[in-house]
Design a protein around this motif. Structure first.
Motif, mmCIF file in Angstrom:
data_model
loop_
_atom_site.group_PDB
_atom_site.id
_atom_site.type_symbol
_atom_site.label_atom_id
_atom_site.label_comp_id
_atom_site.label_asym_id
_atom_site.label_seq_id
_atom_site.Cartn_x
_atom_site.Cartn_y
_atom_site.Cartn_z
ATOM 1 N N VAL A 293 21.686 6.892 -52.510
ATOM 2 C CA VAL A 293 21.587 7.694 -53.719
ATOM 3 C C VAL A 293 22.712 7.282 -54.660
ATOM 4 O O VAL A 293 23.890 7.290 -54.275
ATOM 5 N N GLU B 192 13.460 13.378 -49.507
ATOM 6 C CA GLU B 192 13.493 12.342 -50.549
ATOM 7 C C GLU B 192 13.074 12.933 -51.898
ATOM 8 O O GLU B 192 13.701 12.672 -52.927
ATOM 9 N N ARG C 139 15.231 13.168 -55.421
ATOM 10 C CA ARG C 139 14.742 12.546 -56.658
ATOM 11 C C ARG C 139 14.471 13.552 -57.774
ATOM 12 O O ARG C 139 14.359 13.173 -58.934
ATOM 13 N N GLU C 140 14.317 14.805 -57.440
ATOM 14 C CA GLU C 140 13.875 15.840 -58.372
ATOM 15 C C GLU C 140 14.714 15.880 -59.656
ATOM 16 O O GLU C 140 15.939 15.925 -59.604
ATOM 17 N N ARG C 141 14.000 15.845 -60.798
ATOM 18 C CA ARG C 141 14.652 15.905 -62.123
ATOM 19 C C ARG C 141 13.893 16.853 -63.017
ATOM 20 O O ARG C 141 12.705 16.637 -63.227
ATOM 21 N N SER D 83 16.827 19.171 -61.242
ATOM 22 C CA SER D 83 16.841 19.803 -59.931
ATOM 23 C C SER D 83 16.587 21.297 -60.073
ATOM 24 O O SER D 83 17.319 21.993 -60.767
ATOM 25 N N VAL E 40 21.705 12.606 -59.993
ATOM 26 C CA VAL E 40 21.112 11.469 -59.294
ATOM 27 C C VAL E 40 20.454 10.545 -60.303
ATOM 28 O O VAL E 40 19.600 10.966 -61.078
ATOM 29 N N SER F 36 19.309 7.276 -59.136
ATOM 30 C CA SER F 36 18.263 6.570 -58.392
ATOM 31 C C SER F 36 18.406 6.834 -56.900
ATOM 32 O O SER F 36 19.480 7.158 -56.408
ATOM 33 N N VAL F 37 17.268 6.684 -56.212
ATOM 34 C CA VAL F 37 17.219 6.789 -54.756
ATOM 35 C C VAL F 37 16.475 5.554 -54.257
ATOM 36 O O VAL F 37 15.344 5.300 -54.674
#
Length: 88
Positions: free
Chosen positions: A3, A52, A56-58, A60, A68, A70-71
Motif C-alpha cells: 500500500v 483489499e 482501496r476504498e475512496r 474511505s 492510500v 495505490s494497492v
C-alpha cells in the motif's frame, strides 16, 4: 499487498490489523523502508478480497487513517503456523 500513500505514522497498520481480525484473517502489516506498508493476509478468499477492497476504498467510509494512493497485490502461497494478525 503493498500500500502506497500517506500510510506510515498515521495509525494505518493498527486500522488494517483491526479490519483483518474482524474478517478472520491472519498475517501482518509492516512498514517498509520506502514508505509503503506491506500487508500479508491469509484466510478465506472472500475475506482477503474484502480487506483489499477496504484498503482501496475512496473515500474511505470506514474512517481509514492516512491516504492510500495505490494497492499492489502479489498473490503468494499460504504458510502454515501463522496465528493472529500483527503490526510489525
Amino acid at each position: 499487498m503493498f500500500v502506497r500513500g500517506t500510510v506510515q505514522g498515521v495509525g494505518f497498520r493498527w486500522w488494517t490489523r483491526a479490519r483483518a481480525l474482524e474478517l478472520g484473517l491472519v498475517g501482518h502489516a509492516r512498514n517498509t523502508a520506502d514508505g509503503r506498508v506491506e500487508v500479508v493476509a491469509q484466510g478465506p478468499a472472500e475475506a482477503v478480497e474484502r480487506l483489499e477492497a477496504l484498503l482501496r476504498e475512496r473515500p474511505s467510509t470506514t474512517r481509514r487513517p492516512g491516504h492510500v494512493e495505490s494497492v499492489v497485490v502479489q498473490p503468494g502461497v499460504p504458510k502454515d503456523g501463522i496465528a493472529g494478525f500483527v503490526e510489525r
